[in-house]
Design an enzyme around this catalytic site. Sequence first.
Site, PDB file in Angstrom:
ATOM      1  N   GLY A  12       7.380  -1.112   6.505  1.00 49.08           N
ATOM      2  CA  GLY A  12       8.003   0.706   6.288  1.00 49.08           C
ATOM      3  C   GLY A  12       9.116   0.528   6.603  1.00 49.08           C
ATOM      4  O   GLY A  12       9.725   1.946   6.434  1.00 49.08           O
ATOM      5  N   ASN A  14      11.384   0.680   3.756  1.00 48.03           N
ATOM      6  CA  ASN A  14      11.102   1.754   2.540  1.00 48.03           C
ATOM      7  C   ASN A  14      10.903   2.942   2.466  1.00 48.03           C
ATOM      8  O   ASN A  14      11.611   4.294   2.347  1.00 48.03           O
ATOM      9  CB  ASN A  14      11.203   1.627   1.389  1.00 48.03           C
ATOM     10  CG  ASN A  14      11.392   0.265   0.786  1.00 48.03           C
ATOM     11  OD1 ASN A  14      12.629   0.512  -0.154  1.00 48.03           O
ATOM     12  ND2 ASN A  14      11.410  -1.677   0.548  1.00 48.03           N
ATOM     13  N   ILE A  86      -5.042  -2.373  -3.947  1.00 48.58           N
ATOM     14  CA  ILE A  86      -4.761  -2.041  -5.426  1.00 48.58           C
ATOM     15  C   ILE A  86      -5.413  -0.742  -5.828  1.00 48.58           C
ATOM     16  O   ILE A  86      -6.651  -0.300  -5.328  1.00 48.58           O
ATOM     17  CB  ILE A  86      -5.120  -3.146  -6.638  1.00 48.58           C
ATOM     18  CG1 ILE A  86      -4.797  -4.474  -6.320  1.00 48.58           C
ATOM     19  CG2 ILE A  86      -4.841  -2.891  -7.843  1.00 48.58           C
ATOM     20  CD1 ILE A  86      -3.392  -4.518  -7.047  1.00 48.58           C
ATOM     21  N   LEU A  87      -4.785   0.326  -6.191  1.00 56.00           N
ATOM     22  CA  LEU A  87      -5.297   1.951  -6.737  1.00 56.00           C
ATOM     23  C   LEU A  87      -6.576   1.629  -7.951  1.00 56.00           C
ATOM     24  O   LEU A  87      -6.209   1.171  -7.957  1.00 56.00           O
ATOM     25  CB  LEU A  87      -4.630   3.397  -6.172  1.00 56.00           C
ATOM     26  CG  LEU A  87      -3.971   3.216  -5.472  1.00 56.00           C
ATOM     27  CD1 LEU A  87      -2.809   3.761  -6.189  1.00 56.00           C
ATOM     28  CD2 LEU A  87      -4.396   3.932  -4.160  1.00 56.00           C
ATOM     29  N   ASN A 101       5.349   3.031  -7.910  1.00 57.27           N
ATOM     30  CA  ASN A 101       5.944   2.084  -6.627  1.00 57.27           C
ATOM     31  C   ASN A 101       7.174   1.518  -6.847  1.00 57.27           C
ATOM     32  O   ASN A 101       7.781   1.355  -7.943  1.00 57.27           O
ATOM     33  CB  ASN A 101       4.861   0.997  -7.012  1.00 57.27           C
ATOM     34  CG  ASN A 101       4.537   0.139  -6.028  1.00 57.27           C
ATOM     35  OD1 ASN A 101       4.083  -0.396  -5.523  1.00 57.27           O
ATOM     36  ND2 ASN A 101       4.228  -1.372  -7.660  1.00 57.27           N
ATOM     37  N   HIS A 103       8.706  -2.697  -6.675  1.00 57.02           N
ATOM     38  CA  HIS A 103       7.746  -4.019  -7.160  1.00 57.02           C
ATOM     39  C   HIS A 103       9.336  -5.029  -6.592  1.00 57.02           C
ATOM     40  O   HIS A 103      10.717  -4.401  -6.961  1.00 57.02           O
ATOM     41  CB  HIS A 103       8.058  -4.123  -8.233  1.00 57.02           C
ATOM     42  CG  HIS A 103       7.134  -5.049  -8.019  1.00 57.02           C
ATOM     43  ND1 HIS A 103       5.886  -5.834  -7.547  1.00 57.02           N
ATOM     44  CD2 HIS A 103       7.418  -7.053  -8.762  1.00 57.02           C
ATOM     45  CE1 HIS A 103       5.234  -7.250  -7.957  1.00 57.02           C
ATOM     46  NE2 HIS A 103       6.503  -7.655  -8.834  1.00 57.02           N
TER      47      HIS A 103
HETATM   48  C1  GAR Z   1       9.231  -4.579  -0.685  1.00 52.41           C
HETATM   49  O1  GAR Z   1      10.298  -5.803  -0.825  1.00 52.41           O
HETATM   50  C2  GAR Z   1       8.753  -4.234  -1.279  1.00 52.41           C
HETATM   51  O2  GAR Z   1       9.129  -4.403  -2.287  1.00 52.41           O
HETATM   52  C3  GAR Z   1       7.250  -4.982  -1.754  1.00 52.41           C
HETATM   53  O3  GAR Z   1       7.033  -5.160   0.043  1.00 52.41           O
HETATM   54  C4  GAR Z   1       7.927  -4.882   0.841  1.00 52.41           C
HETATM   55  C5  GAR Z   1       7.893  -3.800   1.699  1.00 52.41           C
HETATM   56  O4  GAR Z   1       8.715  -3.717   2.794  1.00 52.41           O
HETATM   57  N1  GAR Z   1       5.880  -4.717  -2.283  1.00 52.41           N
HETATM   58  C6  GAR Z   1       5.106  -5.456  -2.969  1.00 52.41           C
HETATM   59  O5  GAR Z   1       5.535  -6.078  -2.852  1.00 52.41           O
HETATM   60  C7  GAR Z   1       4.485  -4.350  -3.655  1.00 52.41           C
HETATM   61  N2  GAR Z   1       3.704  -5.295  -4.828  1.00 52.41           N
HETATM   62  P1  GAR Z   1       8.818  -2.536   3.930  1.00 52.41           P
HETATM   63  O6  GAR Z   1       7.429  -2.790   4.349  1.00 52.41           O
HETATM   64  O7  GAR Z   1      10.188  -3.120   4.461  1.00 52.41           O
HETATM   65  O8  GAR Z   1       9.555  -1.248   2.879  1.00 52.41           O
END
Ligand code: GAR
Length: 187
Positions: A12, A14, A86-87, A101, A103
């Site tokens: 989390g 982000n 996946i929603l 989202n 990525h």
């Molecule tokens: C992030 O790098 C995000 O882009 C990726 O997971 C990480 C989560 O980091 N998401 C995916 O791969 C979705 N397909 P965080 O939990 O520290 O925000």
Amino acid sequence: MKNLVILVSGSGSNLQRIIDTVDSGEIPDAQISLVVADRECYGLERARNHNIENVLIPRGKNFSSELGKIIPENTDLIVLAGFLSILKPEFCENWNGKIINIHPALLPKYGGKGMWGHHVHHAVIDAKEKESGATVHFVTSGIDEGEAILQKSFEVTENDTAETLAEKVHKIEYEIFPEAINKVLGN
Ligand code: GAR
């Protein structure tokens, strides 16, 4: 006041960036009304620490319909911030244009089923890519296929590993995520 719902599955960081940029006013006139996790994770802990309403809906086939039942109707934007379920197409259609989202790659490269987190970074290293980056995009029923909102790249060097790529991608994500949220909210 714009209402954001944030979906998380992992550490989390982000989500933390969004919490901080809402608090600082960098994302103006907005609040996080709810954090939803599909598993116990540190992202959920961050929501608890900041007294943000939060709920755990266990991942699985009922996730989207359970989420559909509890999500506030006045939600302006649903933000997937390291969210790994996946929603369902029906959920995506109901909230069309209001789900985004992040990525960890330069879509349309390295997207789709199974392409998440470290899997993406390993694939980028294996393919000897010269660049990688992050993409914020709208969520549609096609996995990682919705229109891109913002994308930013960086150079991949010979010394990079999946771990260093993950760090570099996160840095870029912290830059473009608040910017993309502002763009979609019309700020
Ligand atoms: C992030 O790098 C995000 O882009 C990726 O997971 C990480 C989560 O980091 N998401 C995916 O791969 C979705 N397909 P965080 O939990 O520290 O925000």
